[in-house]
Design a protein around this motif. Structure first.
Motif, PDB file in Angstrom:
ATOM      1  N   LYS A  38       0.832  -1.208   0.000  1.00 30.29           N
ATOM      2  CA  LYS A  38       0.000   0.000   0.000  1.00 30.29           C
ATOM      3  C   LYS A  38       0.869   1.262   0.000  1.00 30.29           C
ATOM      4  O   LYS A  38       0.618   2.199  -0.766  1.00 30.29           O
ATOM      5  CB  LYS A  38      -0.901  -0.028   1.231  1.00 30.29           C
ATOM      6  CG  LYS A  38      -1.957   1.033   1.286  1.00 30.29           C
ATOM      7  CD  LYS A  38      -2.833   0.840   2.503  1.00 30.29           C
ATOM      8  CE  LYS A  38      -3.852   1.930   2.640  1.00 30.29           C
ATOM      9  NZ  LYS A  38      -4.658   1.803   3.850  1.00 30.29           N
ATOM     10  N   ASN A  39       1.908   1.270   0.821  1.00 28.24           N
ATOM     11  CA  ASN A  39       2.807   2.417   0.891  1.00 28.24           C
ATOM     12  C   ASN A  39       3.571   2.599  -0.419  1.00 28.24           C
ATOM     13  O   ASN A  39       3.764   3.721  -0.880  1.00 28.24           O
ATOM     14  CB  ASN A  39       3.795   2.267   2.046  1.00 28.24           C
ATOM     15  CG  ASN A  39       3.150   2.490   3.390  1.00 28.24           C
ATOM     16  OD1 ASN A  39       2.132   3.158   3.492  1.00 28.24           O
ATOM     17  ND2 ASN A  39       3.729   1.913   4.429  1.00 28.24           N
ATOM     18  N   ARG A  40       3.999   1.476  -1.017  1.00 25.86           N
ATOM     19  CA  ARG A  40       4.734   1.547  -2.272  1.00 25.86           C
ATOM     20  C   ARG A  40       3.856   2.138  -3.381  1.00 25.86           C
ATOM     21  O   ARG A  40       4.291   2.971  -4.167  1.00 25.86           O
ATOM     22  CB  ARG A  40       5.231   0.154  -2.666  1.00 25.86           C
ATOM     23  CG  ARG A  40       6.354   0.188  -3.661  1.00 25.86           C
ATOM     24  CD  ARG A  40       7.011  -1.158  -3.930  1.00 25.86           C
ATOM     25  NE  ARG A  40       6.986  -2.086  -2.830  1.00 25.86           N
ATOM     26  CZ  ARG A  40       6.415  -3.302  -2.885  1.00 25.86           C
ATOM     27  NH1 ARG A  40       5.827  -3.711  -3.989  1.00 25.86           N
ATOM     28  NH2 ARG A  40       6.455  -4.106  -1.842  1.00 25.86           N
ATOM     29  N   ALA A  41       2.599   1.710  -3.405  1.00 21.93           N
ATOM     30  CA  ALA A  41       1.665   2.216  -4.416  1.00 21.93           C
ATOM     31  C   ALA A  41       1.394   3.702  -4.205  1.00 21.93           C
ATOM     32  O   ALA A  41       1.345   4.487  -5.169  1.00 21.93           O
ATOM     33  CB  ALA A  41       0.366   1.432  -4.361  1.00 21.93           C
ATOM     34  N   ALA A  42       1.242   4.116  -2.958  1.00 20.74           N
ATOM     35  CA  ALA A  42       0.961   5.521  -2.654  1.00 20.74           C
ATOM     36  C   ALA A  42       2.156   6.404  -3.016  1.00 20.74           C
ATOM     37  O   ALA A  42       1.988   7.512  -3.554  1.00 20.74           O
ATOM     38  CB  ALA A  42       0.611   5.680  -1.178  1.00 20.74           C
ATOM     39  N   LYS A  43       3.369   5.937  -2.737  1.00 19.71           N
ATOM     40  CA  LYS A  43       4.566   6.709  -3.077  1.00 19.71           C
ATOM     41  C   LYS A  43       4.729   6.819  -4.588  1.00 19.71           C
ATOM     42  O   LYS A  43       5.115   7.855  -5.111  1.00 19.71           O
ATOM     43  CB  LYS A  43       5.817   6.071  -2.476  1.00 19.71           C
ATOM     44  CG  LYS A  43       6.195   6.641  -1.142  1.00 19.71           C
ATOM     45  CD  LYS A  43       7.603   6.286  -0.774  1.00 19.71           C
ATOM     46  CE  LYS A  43       8.026   7.121   0.408  1.00 19.71           C
ATOM     47  NZ  LYS A  43       9.387   6.905   0.820  1.00 19.71           N
ATOM     48  N   SER A  44       4.394   5.739  -5.273  1.00 24.22           N
ATOM     49  CA  SER A  44       4.472   5.746  -6.729  1.00 24.22           C
ATOM     50  C   SER A  44       3.476   6.747  -7.312  1.00 24.22           C
ATOM     51  O   SER A  44       3.800   7.495  -8.243  1.00 24.22           O
ATOM     52  CB  SER A  44       4.197   4.347  -7.268  1.00 24.22           C
ATOM     53  OG  SER A  44       4.206   4.343  -8.667  1.00 24.22           O
ATOM     54  N   ALA A  45       2.271   6.783  -6.760  1.00 22.25           N
ATOM     55  CA  ALA A  45       1.253   7.729  -7.215  1.00 22.25           C
ATOM     56  C   ALA A  45       1.709   9.171  -6.968  1.00 22.25           C
ATOM     57  O   ALA A  45       1.481  10.057  -7.807  1.00 22.25           O
ATOM     58  CB  ALA A  45      -0.063   7.456  -6.510  1.00 22.25           C
TER      59      ALA A  45
END
Length: 86
Positions: free
Chosen positions: A20-27
């Motif tokens: 979830k954190n990886r996806a949010a940082k990517s966004a």
């Protein structure tokens, strides 16, 4: 693989949070890249629109603890300099 049941649960939770954190940082990075592209194109209206969205994303990431508040301030300051230089 953990032998203890609670450790296995903790491991599963950690993997979910990590994704979830990886996806949010990517966004977040994508929003900033969109802003940079708009500034590079020289379109003032598009740049102002993407600036708003990027600042909102940065603030949200800082409030959720994805990035440090000083890092967020640094990113916003850099974006403001770019848009003011147009």
């Amino acid at each position: 693989m953990p032998n203890i049941k609670s450790s296995a649960k903790r491991d599963a939770l950690q993997k979910a949070a990590n994704a979830k954190n990886r996806a949010a940082k990517s966004a977040l990075k994508t929003e900033i890249k969109k802003f940079d592209a708009a500034v590079a194109s020289g379109d003032g209206d598009k740049a102002a629109e993407t600036y708003k969205a990027a600042v909102k994303s940065v603030d949200k990431a800082a409030s959720k603890g994805l990035i440090h508040k000083n890092n967020a301030a640094h990113k916003k300051s850099a974006m403001a300099k770019k848009i003011n230089a147009m």
